[in-house]
Design an enzyme around this catalytic site. Structure first.
Site, PDB file in Angstrom:
ATOM      1  N   ASP A 147       0.828  -1.213   0.000  1.00 35.60           N
ATOM      2  CA  ASP A 147       0.000   0.000   0.000  1.00 35.60           C
ATOM      3  C   ASP A 147       0.855   1.252   0.000  1.00 35.60           C
ATOM      4  O   ASP A 147       1.306   1.702   1.047  1.00 35.60           O
ATOM      5  CB  ASP A 147      -0.907  -0.036   1.234  1.00 35.60           C
ATOM      6  CG  ASP A 147      -1.978   1.020   1.234  1.00 35.60           C
ATOM      7  OD1 ASP A 147      -2.146   1.697   0.208  1.00 35.60           O
ATOM      8  OD2 ASP A 147      -2.640   1.174   2.272  1.00 35.60           O
ATOM      9  N   GLU A 179      -2.652  10.545   0.806  1.00 36.15           N
ATOM     10  CA  GLU A 179      -3.870   9.721   0.817  1.00 36.15           C
ATOM     11  C   GLU A 179      -4.124   9.109   2.179  1.00 36.15           C
ATOM     12  O   GLU A 179      -5.278   8.955   2.599  1.00 36.15           O
ATOM     13  CB  GLU A 179      -3.750   8.619  -0.242  1.00 36.15           C
ATOM     14  CG  GLU A 179      -5.037   7.827  -0.482  1.00 36.15           C
ATOM     15  CD  GLU A 179      -5.210   6.620   0.443  1.00 36.15           C
ATOM     16  OE1 GLU A 179      -6.316   6.057   0.483  1.00 36.15           O
ATOM     17  OE2 GLU A 179      -4.227   6.252   1.131  1.00 36.15           O
ATOM     18  N   GLU A 180      -3.061   8.777   2.890  1.00 44.84           N
ATOM     19  CA  GLU A 180      -3.214   8.031   4.135  1.00 44.84           C
ATOM     20  C   GLU A 180      -3.735   8.866   5.304  1.00 44.84           C
ATOM     21  O   GLU A 180      -4.213   8.306   6.287  1.00 44.84           O
ATOM     22  CB  GLU A 180      -1.882   7.385   4.533  1.00 44.84           C
ATOM     23  CG  GLU A 180      -1.388   6.300   3.581  1.00 44.84           C
ATOM     24  CD  GLU A 180      -2.231   5.039   3.620  1.00 44.84           C
ATOM     25  OE1 GLU A 180      -3.245   5.008   4.340  1.00 44.84           O
ATOM     26  OE2 GLU A 180      -1.876   4.076   2.914  1.00 44.84           O
TER      27      GLU A 180
END
EC number: 3.4.17.-
Length: 418
Positions: A147, A179-180
């Site tokens: 990821d 994004e995280e």
């Protein structure tokens, strides 16, 4: 784009893929493992990505590496600065790449270059204690191996192979930051001139760990705090104060049951596709010392939405809190920006040859505003290598076979979209 411009990437990758059916490897194990990676441009690129730490807000170095690599493949590459929208002074930027002057391509393929903490170094492992194994079973471990650097690497090589076979393929690549933890990169792209109305692209392919399946839907998100205000006092005379923690506990206990209550009885919403909405009490803190009646306490809560909108769920939460407190405003939900959160997301699954699943996690997809037109709907696909079940864990890892299969999968999705 000419094949020679790609430094024979396609030929090298094809050669590496042909090794898939070789005999089991026996010999100097460490030498064999590194040779597998060294002999494959795809695996070498993936290794380089993982070896560069890129925890959210610190993506600059890996971003520069990706930018330089794409430029070396004769793609036009833009650095889209997003630093002013961040909480850090370190330069942050999205990477946007395309062929020649085709700045607004038909197909956009995207993933993210940031990871969750902590950084875990890249390492190679035989699938068993035996020194004999098939190369596709080789395990690649480390933070971001799944990821989402697996998706980034597979997307890049799928695009390069596609362009080698069809130099006129109208493809754009977007690799974003944040994004995280905030979605700042995709939000910035979404609000930029690269995402016009009406849209120039007719398909977006999102890269996330889906175990090589197409995702039909993923749950929405809503985060909030439950806050309790009390009155401080000496713990020897608790009746002189009001314990915020004692007030918080029964409300938390009730909220924790909402995922199991049917909606008609005040529970969270459900859907046939995604099942139950779920609620997680992720963090609780309050008070200043054991001998002081706490004047303040709060809990951080996350809801994964299976149906409805974030506002629908806010209403359910507000009613549930009021039911326990009888309207006492000393305990209340704090939703912050009521525009935050996202409803469940639905994706296209009309390309043959893929398993179809649903997932409970969130992605960048809701941060990208899709400007559908009456005569044209933008298709969205969600696909990628690796499992979300290890994505944020200490044992994050992927196999060579999964990574190489993802290149083929992305190529099929791109081909179906052109």
């Amino acid at each position: 784009m000419k094949a020679t411009d790609l430094f024979h990437v396609t030929v090298l990758v094809a050669g590496a893929l042909a090794l898939e059916h070789q005999q089991p490897l026996i010999g100097d194990l460490s030498q064999d493992l590194n040779h597998i990676i060294d002999s494959s441009p795809l695996l070498s690129f993936h290794r380089a990505l993982v070896q560069i730490p890129s925890i959210s807000e610190h993506e600059k170095n890996v971003g520069e590496y990706v930018l330089d690599f794409l430029s070396s493949q004769n793609l036009t590459v833009e650095k889209q600065i997003v630093t002013p929208e961040s909480d850090t002074e370190e330069e942050r930027f999205n990477i946007y790449a395309y062929v020649g002057k085709n700045r607004q391509p038909d197909v956009l393929v995207t993933s993210h270059i940031d990871t969750v903490p902590p950084f875990i170094p890249y390492s190679l492992h035989a699938p068993t204690s035996d020194t004999s194994f098939i190369r596709t079973d080789l395990v690649i471990a480390g933070r971001g191996t799944v990821d989402a650097k697996a998706s980034v690497a597979a997307i890049v090589f799928a695009a390069l192979e596609t362009l080698d076979e069809n130099p006129n393929a109208s493809i754009g690549l977007l690799f974003d930051v944040g994004e995280e933890n905030s979605g700042v990169g995709m939000k910035h792209f979404s609000n930029s001139e690269l995402n016009p109305t009406p849209p120039t692209y007719h398909t977006v392919i999102f890269g996330e760990p889906t175990e090589l399946s197409l995702v039909a839907a993923h749950k929405g998100t809503l985060g909030f705090k439950l806050v309790a205000e009390g009155k401080a006092a000496h713990s020897g005379y608790p009746w002189l104060g009001e314990s915020a923690i004692s007030s918080l506990i029964p409300v938390l206990a009730h909220l924790d049951t909402l995922q199991d209550l049917p909606p008609e009885k005040g529970g969270l919403l459900r859907s046939e596709t995604l099942g139950k909405s779920t609620l997680n009490i992720g963090r609780v803190h309050g008070g200043i010392a054991a001998n002081v009646v706490p004047a303040h306490a709060e809990a951080a809560i996350s809801v994964r939405l299976a149906a409805g909108t974030p506002e629908d769920t806010r209403t359910i939460i507000e009613r549930a809190v009021a039911k326990v407190t009888s309207g006492d405003r000393s305990v209340y939900p704090d939703f912050g920006d009521r525009k935050a959160g996202a409803p469940p997301q639905y994706f296209d699954v009309d390309v043959d040859g893929f398993e179809v699943i649903t997932v409970n996690y969130g992605t960048d997809a809701p941060a990208l505003k899709i400007h559908d037109q009456r005569t044209q709907r933008v298709k969205r696909y969600l696909y990628g290598p690796g499992s979300i079940l290890v994505a944020h864990a200490d044992n994050e890892a992927i196999t060579v076979g999964e990574l190489e299969e993802a290149v083929r999968g992305y190529k099929r999705l791109i081909a179906a979209s052109l």
